[in-house]
Design an enzyme around this catalytic site. Structure first.
Site, PDB file in Angstrom:
ATOM      1  N   ARG A  84      15.117   1.181  -1.277  1.00  0.00           N
ATOM      2  CA  ARG A  84      14.493   2.273  -1.786  1.00  0.00           C
ATOM      3  C   ARG A  84      15.190   3.572  -0.938  1.00  0.00           C
ATOM      4  NH1 ARG A  84       9.424   2.029  -3.583  1.00  0.00           N
ATOM      5  NH2 ARG A  84       9.155   0.446  -2.043  1.00  0.00           N
ATOM      6  N   TYR A  85      15.496   3.710   0.216  1.00  0.00           N
ATOM      7  CA  TYR A  85      16.156   4.581   1.064  1.00  0.00           C
ATOM      8  C   TYR A  85      17.469   4.252   1.419  1.00  0.00           C
ATOM      9  CZ  TYR A  85      11.194   5.514   1.437  1.00  0.00           C
ATOM     10  OH  TYR A  85       9.735   6.036   1.185  1.00  0.00           O
ATOM     11  N   ARG A  88      17.962   1.717   4.815  1.00  0.00           N
ATOM     12  CA  ARG A  88      16.954   0.466   5.190  1.00  0.00           C
ATOM     13  C   ARG A  88      16.794  -0.171   3.957  1.00  0.00           C
ATOM     14  NH1 ARG A  88      12.284   4.951   5.661  1.00  0.00           N
ATOM     15  NH2 ARG A  88      14.127   6.258   5.415  1.00  0.00           N
ATOM     16  N   CYS A  97       0.272 -15.099   2.921  1.00  0.00           N
ATOM     17  CA  CYS A  97      -0.243 -14.413   4.091  1.00  0.00           C
ATOM     18  C   CYS A  97      -1.315 -15.340   4.724  1.00  0.00           C
ATOM     19  CB  CYS A  97      -0.905 -13.218   3.717  1.00  0.00           C
ATOM     20  SG  CYS A  97       0.010 -12.037   2.645  1.00  0.00           S
ATOM     21  N   CYS A 101      -5.969  -9.636   1.578  1.00  0.00           N
ATOM     22  CA  CYS A 101      -6.780  -8.328   1.636  1.00  0.00           C
ATOM     23  C   CYS A 101      -7.035  -7.965   0.392  1.00  0.00           C
ATOM     24  CB  CYS A 101      -5.836  -7.380   2.350  1.00  0.00           C
ATOM     25  SG  CYS A 101      -5.374  -7.976   4.006  1.00  0.00           S
ATOM     26  N   CYS A 104      -5.002  -5.324  -1.251  1.00  0.00           N
ATOM     27  CA  CYS A 104      -3.571  -5.461  -1.170  1.00  0.00           C
ATOM     28  C   CYS A 104      -2.764  -4.713  -2.407  1.00  0.00           C
ATOM     29  CB  CYS A 104      -3.174  -6.765  -1.089  1.00  0.00           C
ATOM     30  SG  CYS A 104      -1.426  -7.294  -0.855  1.00  0.00           S
ATOM     31  N   ARG A 106       0.329  -5.416  -3.069  1.00  0.00           N
ATOM     32  CA  ARG A 106       1.238  -6.410  -3.746  1.00  0.00           C
ATOM     33  C   ARG A 106       0.141  -7.741  -4.359  1.00  0.00           C
ATOM     34  NH1 ARG A 106       5.374  -5.608   0.707  1.00  0.00           N
ATOM     35  NH2 ARG A 106       6.787  -4.125  -0.098  1.00  0.00           N
ATOM     36  N   ASP A 262      -3.225   2.576  -1.962  1.00  0.00           N
ATOM     37  CA  ASP A 262      -2.093   2.462  -3.435  1.00  0.00           C
ATOM     38  C   ASP A 262      -3.185   1.930  -4.517  1.00  0.00           C
ATOM     39  OD1 ASP A 262       0.025   3.157  -1.973  1.00  0.00           O
ATOM     40  OD2 ASP A 262       0.321   1.269  -1.201  1.00  0.00           O
ATOM     41  N   ASP A 299       2.243   6.583  -0.755  1.00  0.00           N
ATOM     42  CA  ASP A 299       3.568   6.143  -1.320  1.00  0.00           C
ATOM     43  C   ASP A 299       3.377   6.605  -2.836  1.00  0.00           C
ATOM     44  OD1 ASP A 299       5.588   4.170  -0.552  1.00  0.00           O
ATOM     45  OD2 ASP A 299       3.861   3.503   0.582  1.00  0.00           O
ATOM     46  N   LYS A 306       7.848   7.478   0.466  1.00  0.00           N
ATOM     47  CA  LYS A 306       6.538   7.664   1.190  1.00  0.00           C
ATOM     48  C   LYS A 306       6.579   9.058   1.829  1.00  0.00           C
ATOM     49  CE  LYS A 306       5.210   3.940   3.594  1.00  0.00           C
ATOM     50  NZ  LYS A 306       6.422   3.434   3.351  1.00  0.00           N
TER      51      LYS A 306
HETATM   52  S1  SF4 Z   1      -1.919  -6.182   2.676  1.00  0.00           S
HETATM   53 FE1  SF4 Z   1      -1.397  -7.942   1.256  1.00  0.00          FE
HETATM   54  S2  SF4 Z   1       0.648  -8.458   2.129  1.00  0.00           S
HETATM   55 FE2  SF4 Z   1      -0.393  -7.589   3.726  1.00  0.00          FE
HETATM   56  S3  SF4 Z   1      -1.519  -9.375   4.634  1.00  0.00           S
HETATM   57 FE3  SF4 Z   1      -2.954  -8.394   3.138  1.00  0.00          FE
HETATM   58  S4  SF4 Z   1      -2.677  -9.803   1.517  1.00  0.00           S
HETATM   59 FE4  SF4 Z   1      -0.654 -10.088   2.805  1.00  0.00          FE
END
Ligand code: SF4
Length: 336
Positions: A84-85, A88, A97, A101, A104, A106, A262, A299, A306
């Site tokens: 994206r940048y 990096r 994971c 979460c 999340c 993603r 997000d 973001d 960001k």
């Molecule tokens: S925020 Fe998403 S990618 Fe990060 S640890 Fe939690 S579930 Fe996994």
């Protein structure tokens, strides 16, 4: 280790009457709660429980919510790589994971069945990086890169270190908090001197075990930064944020980013408006050491990057002090 609705019911974290609905949530979004995290949950709706226990509201998707809210795909030239940048790239070697979460960004992509980059995909990503001398930093994310076997992680980091124009290796992880027992001598040796960004959202996540794991990482040469998400019912008060950032510093973790949530599907119950977030950070200014002050960032949807979102202290009339009082700027920019 809790991995499904049955496990939640057995642990007393969900009533049997909710099993059918939560099965629908779990079929859509992965569930995992490590013993270390389970031990921290006092009630299902407390600041730890809210982060990890699935909720029927996750099935409610709002029109503005997006499967890829930060636009990774628009900047992904190869599988597992985001560019994206200019200086990096992100590398996503695994999409698993230690915990999942509920907020999340993603969440549509991570989970136990989501696999890892294949050796061929890793080769292609490293070749892409090698061919672009303007890239000086590689950020391993996912998923959680500390879920890789130590040998695979060591191999990947060693190959990246052999690229002459790579100055910085950074990893983002929940593991030291969610499963400190994974921080083994093998893993420490695999990591070496890297930047490690620890994801934590509440002061209680910094247990004795997590703090000991972080101390080991620090002694092994990792520079530790903290990233958090501003979350309703988790850390949406100045007191909760102050406790979180102070707990980070005690564990030698410098608060780096506080992310605006997000808008991933089914996460609206965690939303805190930006104006409220700015007020909360303004309350902390002058009350906590500058070391405990992260940059509050957003973001921009669609992959536009960001940016810091305040609070701001300069305006056309001058500058505000930490208590909010305005002061004119003298010529040369010094407040009087
Ligand atoms: S925020 Fe998403 S990618 Fe990060 S640890 Fe939690 S579930 Fe996994």
């Amino acid at each position: 280790m809790i991995r499904d609705t049955e496990g939640l019911v057995v642990a007393g974290l969900a009533p049997p009457s909710m099993r059918a609905t939560l099965d629908q949530v779990a079929a859509r979004y992965a569930v995992a709660i490590t013993p270390a995290i389970e031990a921290l949950i006092q009630t299902p709706n407390d600041p730890i429980g809210r982060q990890f226990i699935p909720d029927p509201a996750e099935l409610d998707h709002l029109p503005h919510e997006l499967a890829d809210p930060i636009g990774d795909e628009a900047h992904s030239p190869l599988p597992g790589l985001v560019h994206r940048y200019p200086d990096r790239v992100l590398l996503k070697p695994v999409l698993v994971c230690p915990v999942y979460c509920r907020f999340c960004f993603r969440r549509e992509h991570v989970g136990p069945g989501s696999g890892a980059m294949t050796p061929t995909q890793i080769d292609a990503a490293l070749a892409y990086i090698e061919q672009r001398p303007g890239i000086s930093e590689v950020i391993l994310t996912g998923g959680d890169p500390l879920m890789l076997a130590s040998r695979r992680l060591a191999d990947l980091l060693s190959r990246l270190r052999q690229i002459p124009h790579i100055d910085l290796l950074r990893l983002h992880s929940r593991v030291p908090i969610a499963d400190p027992s994974r921080i083994t001598p093998d893993l420490l040796e695999a990591l070496g001197p890297v930047w490690l960004v620890i994801h934590a959202n509440h002061a209680r996540e910094f247990t004795q075990e997590a703090t000991a794991a972080l101390a080991q990482l620090h002694s092994a040469g990792a520079s530790l930064l903290g990233q958090s998400v501003l979350l309703r019912g988790v850390n949406d008060s100045a007191q909760a944020l102050e406790s979180l950032f102070r707990a980070m510093l005690r564990a030698r973790v410098k608060p780096y980013y506080l992310h605006q949530l997000d808008p991933a599907p089914g996460t609206a119950r965690f939303h805190v408006p930006i104006e409220e977030g700015r007020r909360l950070l303004a309350e902390l200014r002058g009350r906590v050491t500058g070391l405990a002050w992260p940059t509050y960032v957003l973001d921009i949807q669609g992959g536009h990057g960001k940016v810091p979102i305040g609070p701001d202290y300069l305006d056309a009339d001058g500058v505000r002090d930490p208590s909010g009082q305005p002061h004119p700027l003298a010529r040369g920019g010094t407040a009087v």
